[in-house]
Design a protein around this motif. Structure first.
Motif, PDB file in Angstrom:
ATOM      1  N   SER A  29      -9.272 -10.767 -23.852  1.00 33.57           N
ATOM      2  CA  SER A  29      -8.215 -11.662 -24.342  1.00 33.57           C
ATOM      3  C   SER A  29      -6.951 -10.923 -24.721  1.00 33.57           C
ATOM      4  CB  SER A  29      -8.722 -12.455 -25.548  1.00 33.57           C
ATOM      5  OG  SER A  29      -8.946 -11.590 -26.651  1.00 33.57           O
ATOM      6  N   GLY A  30      -7.048  -9.602 -24.950  1.00 32.10           N
ATOM      7  CA  GLY A  30      -5.858  -8.807 -25.234  1.00 32.10           C
ATOM      8  C   GLY A  30      -5.498  -8.678 -26.691  1.00 32.10           C
ATOM      9  N   SER A  31      -6.248  -9.309 -27.585  1.00 34.72           N
ATOM     10  CA  SER A  31      -5.989  -9.176 -29.023  1.00 34.72           C
ATOM     11  C   SER A  31      -7.258  -9.541 -29.774  1.00 34.72           C
ATOM     12  CB  SER A  31      -4.823 -10.064 -29.460  1.00 34.72           C
ATOM     13  OG  SER A  31      -5.248 -11.384 -29.713  1.00 34.72           O
ATOM     14  N   PRO A  32      -7.323  -9.233 -31.078  1.00 31.61           N
ATOM     15  CA  PRO A  32      -8.538  -9.564 -31.838  1.00 31.61           C
ATOM     16  C   PRO A  32      -8.671 -11.048 -32.167  1.00 31.61           C
ATOM     17  CG  PRO A  32      -7.285  -7.768 -32.878  1.00 31.61           C
ATOM     18  CD  PRO A  32      -6.387  -8.398 -31.856  1.00 31.61           C
ATOM     19  N   SER A  33      -7.686 -11.870 -31.832  1.00 32.44           N
ATOM     20  CA  SER A  33      -7.685 -13.270 -32.266  1.00 32.44           C
ATOM     21  C   SER A  33      -8.891 -14.046 -31.748  1.00 32.44           C
ATOM     22  CB  SER A  33      -6.397 -13.968 -31.799  1.00 32.44           C
ATOM     23  OG  SER A  33      -5.277 -13.486 -32.500  1.00 32.44           O
ATOM     24  N   VAL A  34      -9.124 -14.012 -30.442  1.00 35.35           N
ATOM     25  CA  VAL A  34     -10.240 -14.768 -29.867  1.00 35.35           C
ATOM     26  C   VAL A  34     -11.575 -14.306 -30.445  1.00 35.35           C
ATOM     27  CG1 VAL A  34     -11.519 -15.259 -27.750  1.00 35.35           C
ATOM     28  CG2 VAL A  34      -9.023 -15.421 -27.755  1.00 35.35           C
ATOM     29  N   PRO A  35     -11.865 -13.007 -30.481  1.00 32.56           N
ATOM     30  CA  PRO A  35     -13.138 -12.572 -31.078  1.00 32.56           C
ATOM     31  C   PRO A  35     -13.299 -13.014 -32.534  1.00 32.56           C
ATOM     32  CG  PRO A  35     -12.185 -10.792 -29.805  1.00 32.56           C
ATOM     33  CD  PRO A  35     -11.146 -11.866 -29.868  1.00 32.56           C
ATOM     34  N   ARG A  36     -12.242 -12.937 -33.317  1.00 30.49           N
ATOM     35  CA  ARG A  36     -12.353 -13.341 -34.723  1.00 30.49           C
ATOM     36  C   ARG A  36     -12.585 -14.849 -34.845  1.00 30.49           C
ATOM     37  NH1 ARG A  36      -7.290  -9.602 -36.470  1.00 30.49           N
ATOM     38  NH2 ARG A  36      -8.409  -7.670 -36.939  1.00 30.49           N
ATOM     39  N   ASN A  37     -11.878 -15.636 -34.042  1.00 31.41           N
ATOM     40  CA  ASN A  37     -12.088 -17.084 -34.076  1.00 31.41           C
ATOM     41  C   ASN A  37     -13.519 -17.444 -33.683  1.00 31.41           C
ATOM     42  OD1 ASN A  37      -9.455 -17.667 -34.897  1.00 31.41           O
ATOM     43  ND2 ASN A  37      -8.708 -17.931 -32.813  1.00 31.41           N
ATOM     44  N   LEU A  38     -14.048 -16.756 -32.668  1.00 28.06           N
ATOM     45  CA  LEU A  38     -15.433 -16.982 -32.255  1.00 28.06           C
ATOM     46  C   LEU A  38     -16.404 -16.615 -33.379  1.00 28.06           C
ATOM     47  CD1 LEU A  38     -15.369 -15.612 -28.590  1.00 28.06           C
ATOM     48  CD2 LEU A  38     -15.654 -18.005 -29.275  1.00 28.06           C
ATOM     49  N   GLY A  39     -16.088 -15.522 -34.069  1.00 29.75           N
ATOM     50  CA  GLY A  39     -16.937 -15.084 -35.168  1.00 29.75           C
ATOM     51  C   GLY A  39     -16.982 -16.090 -36.301  1.00 29.75           C
ATOM     52  N   ILE A  40     -15.818 -16.669 -36.631  1.00 26.03           N
ATOM     53  CA  ILE A  40     -15.769 -17.683 -37.692  1.00 26.03           C
ATOM     54  C   ILE A  40     -16.634 -18.880 -37.322  1.00 26.03           C
ATOM     55  CG2 ILE A  40     -14.273 -19.321 -38.889  1.00 26.03           C
ATOM     56  CD1 ILE A  40     -12.014 -17.230 -38.640  1.00 26.03           C
ATOM     57  N   LYS A  41     -16.511 -19.340 -36.072  1.00 28.08           N
ATOM     58  CA  LYS A  41     -17.297 -20.498 -35.629  1.00 28.08           C
ATOM     59  C   LYS A  41     -18.793 -20.202 -35.656  1.00 28.08           C
ATOM     60  CE  LYS A  41     -13.612 -22.354 -32.682  1.00 28.08           C
ATOM     61  NZ  LYS A  41     -13.161 -22.618 -31.290  1.00 28.08           N
ATOM     62  N   LYS A  42     -19.158 -18.968 -35.346  1.00 36.16           N
ATOM     63  CA  LYS A  42     -20.571 -18.598 -35.283  1.00 36.16           C
ATOM     64  C   LYS A  42     -21.175 -18.377 -36.665  1.00 36.16           C
ATOM     65  CE  LYS A  42     -24.265 -17.409 -32.919  1.00 36.16           C
ATOM     66  NZ  LYS A  42     -24.976 -18.358 -32.041  1.00 36.16           N
ATOM     67  N   ALA A  43     -20.344 -18.044 -37.645  1.00 31.28           N
ATOM     68  CA  ALA A  43     -20.858 -17.684 -38.975  1.00 31.28           C
ATOM     69  C   ALA A  43     -21.687 -18.813 -39.571  1.00 31.28           C
ATOM     70  CB  ALA A  43     -19.690 -17.343 -39.898  1.00 31.28           C
ATOM     71  N   SER A  44     -22.871 -18.474 -40.056  1.00 29.01           N
ATOM     72  CA  SER A  44     -23.774 -19.472 -40.633  1.00 29.01           C
ATOM     73  C   SER A  44     -23.639 -19.564 -42.151  1.00 29.01           C
ATOM     74  CB  SER A  44     -25.227 -19.129 -40.273  1.00 29.01           C
ATOM     75  OG  SER A  44     -25.631 -17.924 -40.893  1.00 29.01           O
ATOM     76  N   THR A  45     -22.861 -18.666 -42.757  1.00 29.79           N
ATOM     77  CA  THR A  45     -22.683 -18.678 -44.205  1.00 29.79           C
ATOM     78  C   THR A  45     -21.319 -19.272 -44.544  1.00 29.79           C
ATOM     79  OG1 THR A  45     -21.545 -16.551 -44.562  1.00 29.79           O
ATOM     80  CG2 THR A  45     -23.932 -16.483 -44.187  1.00 29.79           C
ATOM     81  N   ASN A  46     -21.092 -19.485 -45.819  1.00 31.08           N
ATOM     82  CA  ASN A  46     -19.815 -20.055 -46.258  1.00 31.08           C
ATOM     83  C   ASN A  46     -18.839 -18.998 -46.739  1.00 31.08           C
ATOM     84  OD1 ASN A  46     -18.086 -22.278 -46.640  1.00 31.08           O
ATOM     85  ND2 ASN A  46     -18.550 -22.348 -48.822  1.00 31.08           N
ATOM     86  N   PHE A  47     -19.165 -17.721 -46.546  1.00 26.93           N
ATOM     87  CA  PHE A  47     -18.270 -16.655 -46.977  1.00 26.93           C
ATOM     88  C   PHE A  47     -18.079 -15.671 -45.830  1.00 26.93           C
ATOM     89  CE2 PHE A  47     -20.516 -18.226 -50.719  1.00 26.93           C
ATOM     90  CZ  PHE A  47     -19.434 -18.664 -51.470  1.00 26.93           C
ATOM     91  N   VAL A  48     -16.806 -15.448 -45.468  1.00 25.88           N
ATOM     92  CA  VAL A  48     -16.485 -14.668 -44.272  1.00 25.88           C
ATOM     93  C   VAL A  48     -15.626 -13.466 -44.646  1.00 25.88           C
ATOM     94  CG1 VAL A  48     -15.313 -14.722 -42.042  1.00 25.88           C
ATOM     95  CG2 VAL A  48     -16.594 -16.725 -42.813  1.00 25.88           C
ATOM     96  N   MET A  49     -16.015 -12.304 -44.112  1.00 26.26           N
ATOM     97  CA  MET A  49     -15.228 -11.084 -44.255  1.00 26.26           C
ATOM     98  C   MET A  49     -14.995 -10.486 -42.875  1.00 26.26           C
ATOM     99  SD  MET A  49     -17.164  -9.390 -47.586  1.00 26.26           S
ATOM    100  CE  MET A  49     -16.083  -7.952 -47.625  1.00 26.26           C
TER     101      MET A  49
END
Length: 335
Positions: A71-91
């Motif tokens: 994708s050329g930047s960290p944006s897509v991977p980070r957005n995917l990570g947020i959607k995948k996260a099963s907890t309510n706290f993200v770092m």
């Protein structure tokens, strides 16, 4: 298994340092078993994918996501990570940095104890084995202080340090409720994400004496002296415009323009673009340059730099010829 928080690491060709980043998560005093580690690879061409596969096979709490295209930047991977996260706290953690051992525990306890949307801490900058504690105007505040909204302390929003995403913990339901995402295809994505988060947050906690993140400056990809090519500058410029859309229509945030405009001007000086693109850059920035007040005071710089940058900004706002001459002269002596 129920985890307490999710750590998202975007990766691209990170084979030489990813294990150190992962180990810093595994060695948390919080207990690795309480952490959901999400590794999102942006179609690496080295052995990063194999490292991630091996980690996900070893540990049930390591989640792997592989993009089919870069994708050329960290944006897509980070957005995917947020959607995948099963907890309510993200770092977030960059693949070439590290957490200090107590980071997750302290950040998790703080966001729960204060029922916050965002908790932020301080960080170490490491370059050539030299460790530096990064200080800010916040040093005069108590060790822990709370803002009911960003309007409680508008100066807080004007500094570069708070707009970094990796020294923070976010409440996921707050992110989703306010539709906060990283802009795709542009740089400055962390500034956009954090600025929008601050604008919506109703409870922000600053751990003012807690240094917990190791920001490691790699001369290959983090040095500010690198020669930005035309494509990189264009992505930075588009990201700048994304951020300005958030704040330019609200008079009380206009002071924030100064810091961001200066940041963009540094990128312009460091760039290796041709004259035609330099003119395009200056034309795009000119409306913001013209609104930059000559007596503006940057919180992050001393008096001599403030005087110089105010002069340069005014030159940039009126003369393409002089602006390009300054940039080319700087580029020549920088080599």
């Amino acid at each position: 298994m129920d985890y307490k928080l999710s750590v998202i690491i975007p990766t691209f060709n990170a084979e030489t340092y990813l294990i150190d980043a992962v180990n810093s998560v595994k060695n948390q005093t919080f207990g690795f078993e309480n952490i959901e580690l999400i590794l999102v690879d942006d179609n690496s061409t080295d052995s990063t994918k194999f490292i991630i596969e091996d980690l996900s096979n070893q540990y049930i709490n390591v989640i792997s996501i592989f993009s089919e295209i870069n994708s050329g930047s960290p944006s897509v991977p980070r957005n995917l990570g947020i959607k995948k996260a099963s907890t309510n706290f993200v770092m977030f953690l960059d693949s070439d940095d590290e957490y200090c051992p107590e980071m997750c525990e302290v950040m998790y306890n703080a966001i729960n104890d204060y029922n916050s949307d965002i908790v932020t801490c301080k960080y170490f900058r490491i370059q050539n084995n030299r460790i530096e504690k990064i200080t800010t105007f916040c040093d005069k505040y108590p060790n822990i202080f709370k803002l009911n909204s960003i309007e409680d302390s508008l100066n807080f929003l004007s500094l570069g340090f708070p707009t970094m995403i990796w020294n923070k913990i976010f409440r996921k339901d707050f992110i989703l409720k306010n539709n906060i995402e990283f802009p795709i295809g542009d740089f400055y994505e962390d500034v956009y994400f954090t600025t929008k988060s601050y604008l919506f947050a109703e409870n922000i906690v600053i751990l003012n004496n807690f240094f917990a993140y190791k920001y490691k400056i790699n001369n290959n990809n983090k040095s500010i002296s690198q020669a930005f090519n035309k494509n990189l500058v264009e992505k930075q410029l588009n990201g700048f415009l994304d951020v300005m859309k958030l704040i330019e229509n609200d008079e009380k945030y206009h002071f924030l323009w100064n810091e961001i405009i200066v940041d963009m001007s540094k990128i312009y000086l460091y760039s290796s673009s041709d004259n035609d693109y330099q003119k395009h850059f200056l034309k795009t920035m000119r409306p913001y340059y013209k609104k930059y007040k000559l007596n503006s005071k940057l919180h992050t710089a001393g008096l001599p730099f403030n005087v110089l940058i105010n002069i340069f900004i005014k030159i940039f706002s009126y003369s393409d010829f002089l602006a390009i001459l300054i940039s080319n002269t700087y580029s020549y002596f920088k080599k």
